[in-house]
Design a protein around this motif. Sequence first.
Motif, short mmCIF file in Angstrom:
data_model
loop_
_atom_site.label_atom_id
_atom_site.label_comp_id
_atom_site.label_asym_id
_atom_site.label_seq_id
_atom_site.Cartn_x
_atom_site.Cartn_y
_atom_site.Cartn_z
N ILE A 9 0.85 -1.20 0.00
CA ILE A 9 0.00 0.00 0.00
C ILE A 9 0.89 1.25 0.00
N ARG A 10 0.55 2.22 -0.84
CA ARG A 10 1.27 3.49 -0.84
C ARG A 10 0.90 4.23 0.46
N ALA A 11 1.91 4.84 1.10
CA ALA A 11 1.69 5.45 2.42
C ALA A 11 2.54 6.70 2.57
N LYS A 12 2.35 7.40 3.71
CA LYS A 12 3.14 8.58 4.02
C LYS A 12 3.70 8.44 5.44
N GLN B 69 5.67 6.36 12.94
CA GLN B 69 4.24 6.44 12.60
C GLN B 69 4.08 6.58 11.09
N VAL B 70 3.11 5.84 10.53
CA VAL B 70 2.89 5.88 9.10
C VAL B 70 1.38 5.94 8.83
N GLU B 71 1.00 6.68 7.77
CA GLU B 71 -0.42 6.82 7.45
C GLU B 71 -0.72 6.13 6.12
N PHE B 72 -1.71 5.26 6.14
CA PHE B 72 -2.23 4.69 4.89
C PHE B 72 -3.71 4.37 5.06
N MET B 73 -4.43 4.39 3.96
CA MET B 73 -5.88 4.17 3.96
C MET B 73 -6.58 5.15 4.91
N ASN C 13 9.94 12.84 7.76
CA ASN C 13 8.54 13.19 7.96
C ASN C 13 7.93 13.68 6.64
N GLY C 14 6.78 13.10 6.27
CA GLY C 14 6.11 13.48 5.03
C GLY C 14 6.58 12.71 3.81
N GLU C 15 7.58 11.84 3.98
CA GLU C 15 8.12 11.07 2.85
C GLU C 15 7.12 10.00 2.40
N ILE C 16 6.92 9.90 1.07
CA ILE C 16 6.05 8.87 0.52
C ILE C 16 6.82 7.53 0.54
N CYS C 17 6.15 6.48 0.96
CA CYS C 17 6.78 5.16 1.06
C CYS C 17 5.76 4.08 0.71
#
Length: 514
Positions: free
Chosen positions: A409-412, A418-422, A435-439
């Motif tokens: 899943i593409r995430a930030k 801490q990582v944000e996805f969905m 911080n803020g890097e797309i991963c």
Amino acid sequence: MPKKLIELKNIYKSFDDEQVVKNFNLYVNKNEFVTLVGPSGCGKTTTLRMIGGFEFPDSGDIILNGERVNDIPPYHRPINTVFQRYALFPHLSVFDNIAYGLRNFNRVFEDVKSNVRKSYEKEKKALATKLQNKNTTKEEKAEIKYRFKEIKAEIKEKIFDEKEKLYDANLSEIEKRYDKKEKELLDKIEVLENDTVRINNAKDELEKLEEKIDEETSGMKKTERTKVLQKYNKELVIIRKIAYQEDVDELYAELKTVYKYRADEEKSAKSLMMSKHHIKEAVIDALKLVKLSGFQNRKISNMSGGQQQRVAIARALVNKPKILLLDEPLAALDLKLRQNMQYELKEMQRQLGITFIYVTHDQEEALTMSDIVVVMDNGEIQQIGTPQDIYNEPKNRFVASFIGESNIIRAKYKAPKQVEFMGTVFDCTDENFKNGEICDVVIRPEDFDIVPLEEAKLKGIVDSIIFKGVVYEICAIIQGVEFVIHKYEKFEVGDEIGLTVDAFEIHLMKVKKP
């Protein structure tokens, strides 16, 4: 510290202007089981063939045990190969297939030749570097080329000298070993032949024992007489052996065999090959190793695919190579037999202490057998690591999707750990992101936890469910994205399920720049 046995440096190889292996760098330690794994056409078999000498690199160096072997043919390398189609000789028996290499090849002499060539390796490398230098004059280049010819002649002469030394050493060892055996047997024969008291006593004992048996069996039926004879049989054999000097005859027969073996070994020593009886012993041992004892006289055409594969492995192992190359040798076998052979091959490698380099497209096979896994795609190495590292910490999307099943899943990256996805923030353990890097986030299907909806961080609808023998494979749609989950519990299509995932089960990967 592990010893490097094989090293591939900056290897490139192309066919018809198509690059099939690119900038390939790898080293393999002694006694390791290394597997090259990847999809068809990724360059893994070409790499294996270059190590074996069946293909030559366009550029780069292949170093075996300290010697550059780019131009060394396969039969001069300390390597044997098990091919996918086995390449057995159909007109030869199992024994003759396995013995073929022993009758035509001497590993010790090949090692001697390799050591001679290695002694000139530094000088040749320095000369080659100087030859390519733009500042080297024509006269110097001519001298360098002449020196290369001298080196070639010196190597040939030294190999001849080493061959003579090896021959003399072999003859000396044979003479010492057999002189001792012959003396021991002749001394025993002399003692037994001259011990007339022992012989006469045995004759007297035999006569008394035979009289005793006659008395006991007098008037008995044949079956009853046989039972009595069986009772005395062991004692009769021992006494008769002494009385009739059968023990001496046995020693003479043994001495005759020793003379035969000696002559056989002396003849074989001249060509630096193994003697017939040593070849027989080696073949029997190899058959025992691959669990085919007693099959030596069987025709290849009368053996199953699994048995033929074992014969091919025995043939490759019998002359004790430093390295064994295996090109998808289990591909033609059924699932159960293939799984059994995976464990057997790993056990053989452990017992023999030989370096195995194995090629497969089967990810499970690679993870099951290997100490080190090399994942390849488009002629390049994608990742090198232990099976655990490759599975749990893939470096990119290709490795994550090719090795096992994955949800990617593409995430930030939001903040440290801490990582944000969905649309949801999850705790994680990775820290090497800004911080803020797309991963990319990788979550294996078995790492999701199904929880009550009120405790869930993600909610989805079951789209399909398949029973896979041990677990159910659940496909759930979450915000329009399909997720694969493996669980023991059964759900129905249309059920709403809640998911969460532990921080240790979330793996982050750098996004490859286009």
